[in-house]
Design a protein around this motif. Structure first.
Motif, PDB file in Angstrom:
ATOM      1  N   LEU A 139       5.147  -0.220  -5.209  1.00  0.00           N
ATOM      2  CA  LEU A 139       4.429   1.009  -5.557  1.00  0.00           C
ATOM      3  C   LEU A 139       4.530   1.277  -7.058  1.00  0.00           C
ATOM      4  CD1 LEU A 139       5.437   3.305  -2.557  1.00  0.00           C
ATOM      5  CD2 LEU A 139       3.140   2.459  -3.075  1.00  0.00           C
ATOM      6  N   ARG A 187       2.278  -0.817  -9.117  1.00  0.00           N
ATOM      7  CA  ARG A 187       0.869  -0.413  -9.027  1.00  0.00           C
ATOM      8  C   ARG A 187       0.619   0.972  -9.640  1.00  0.00           C
ATOM      9  NH1 ARG A 187       1.950  -4.088  -5.407  1.00  0.00           N
ATOM     10  NH2 ARG A 187       0.327  -5.412  -4.496  1.00  0.00           N
ATOM     11  N   TYR A 217       2.346   3.890  -8.934  1.00  0.00           N
ATOM     12  CA  TYR A 217       2.586   5.032  -8.050  1.00  0.00           C
ATOM     13  C   TYR A 217       4.079   5.350  -7.974  1.00  0.00           C
ATOM     14  CZ  TYR A 217      -2.118   3.956  -6.323  1.00  0.00           C
ATOM     15  OH  TYR A 217      -3.452   3.700  -6.227  1.00  0.00           O
TER      16      TYR A 217
END
Length: 297
Positions: free
Chosen positions: A145, A148, A150
């Motif tokens: 995450l 990416r 996030y």
């Protein structure tokens, strides 16, 4: 995506492109001959590459930075090994059953090195009581995450006693999360903030707290994210029916030379010694490179 050329016969087929496989490739180019490496990910380096660079993992980071496939070695990424058909007689080839976007195919090789690693142990495997809310994950999901862009949450508890767990905690904190660390009772050599047994997961639909048993007292910690870094399971489910011997712990059984019970098939890395820190993976790759025909100690 590179064509498989199913009719080819390789000297060595390597399943997995993590640390132990890359160490083997770097150390054993002369022993490998015409070889093929398959890995389900889109890049070599295994799951640890999402963490690196990180304190305590200098050798692994150096290996990943410098890695180049040796001449004569085909690297087939986004290719998942789903079965192994050992040779029926001495002198015949072993067959790997692999799956790609185009479908299922077969790769044949005189020798196979299984270096497919492990799977991070989820809370379900350890039967941790409580609800099943969003926000409970293993380190690899948290790191993916972050990769990416996030954030997994706002306030996290990272539970585990490994260098990998603490490095994950540092990475989450650097990304802007408030992070607490906890380790199992009696296993806090790396000085996590809390020491205790994870008793219960609370909250729904999102995690709201976890309860730890610390020195006979229940401590409730309010968090919206739990990174469960308690251990690794050997990735051997795809070998069912192959005849390859496994230990009671589910790892591939090998001798001192990393040979399995089937001639011509070796196993190295966390598939034989599951550990989040991958402490032995690079060494195993070097050692099996010397043991293959043509290898040099």
């Amino acid at each position: 995506m590179e064509d498989l050329h199913e009719g080819e016969v390789y000297d060595v087929a390597i399943v997995g492109a993590g640390l132990s496989a890359l160490s083997l490739l770097r150390s054993g180019a002369t022993a490998l001959g015409r070889s093929v490496v398959v890995d389900y990910q889109e890049q070599a380096g295994g799951l640890l590459r999402y963490l690196l660079p990180a304190e305590g993992f200098g050798e692994a980071w150096e290996l990943l930075q410098d890695f180049q496939p040796p001449q004569g070695v085909r690297l087939l990424l986004q290719t998942t090994a789903v079965g192994l058909l050992p040779a029926s007689d001495a002198g015949r080839t072993h067959t790997l059953v692999v799956r790609r976007r185009q479908g299922t195919a077969h790769l044949r090789a005189h020798q196979v090195v299984i270096a497919c690693g492990g799977l991070e142990r989820p809370r379900e495997h350890d039967a941790i009581p409580g609800t099943r809310p969003a926000g409970v994950m293993t380190p690899i999901l948290a790191l993916q995450l972050l990769a990416r862009g996030y954030l997994p949450g706002r306030r996290a508890l990272v539970y585990g006693a490994s260098r990998y767990a603490l490095a994950t905690a540092r990475r989450l904190a650097e990304a802007g999360m408030e992070v607490l660390t906890a380790a199992p009772a009696g296993d806090n050599g790396l000085q996590a903030r809390l020491c205790g047994t994870l008793q219960e997961i609370c909250g729904f639909p999102r995690l709201s707290a976890v309860r730890l048993l610390c020195d006979q007292q229940t401590v409730e910690v309010e968090v919206d994210t739990l990174v469960y870094a308690a251990g690794l399971l050997a990735n051997t489910h795809w070998l069912k029916g192959s005849g390859l011997a496994l230990t009671p712990a589910g790892t591939i059984a090998v001798d001192a030379g990393y040979r399995t019970n089937i001639p011509g098939i070796y196993a190295i890395g966390t598939v034989i010694r599951p550990e989040l820190d991958h402490q032995s993976s690079v060494r195993m790759g070097k050692e099996v490179a010397a043991l293959l025909p043509g290898g040099v100690l």
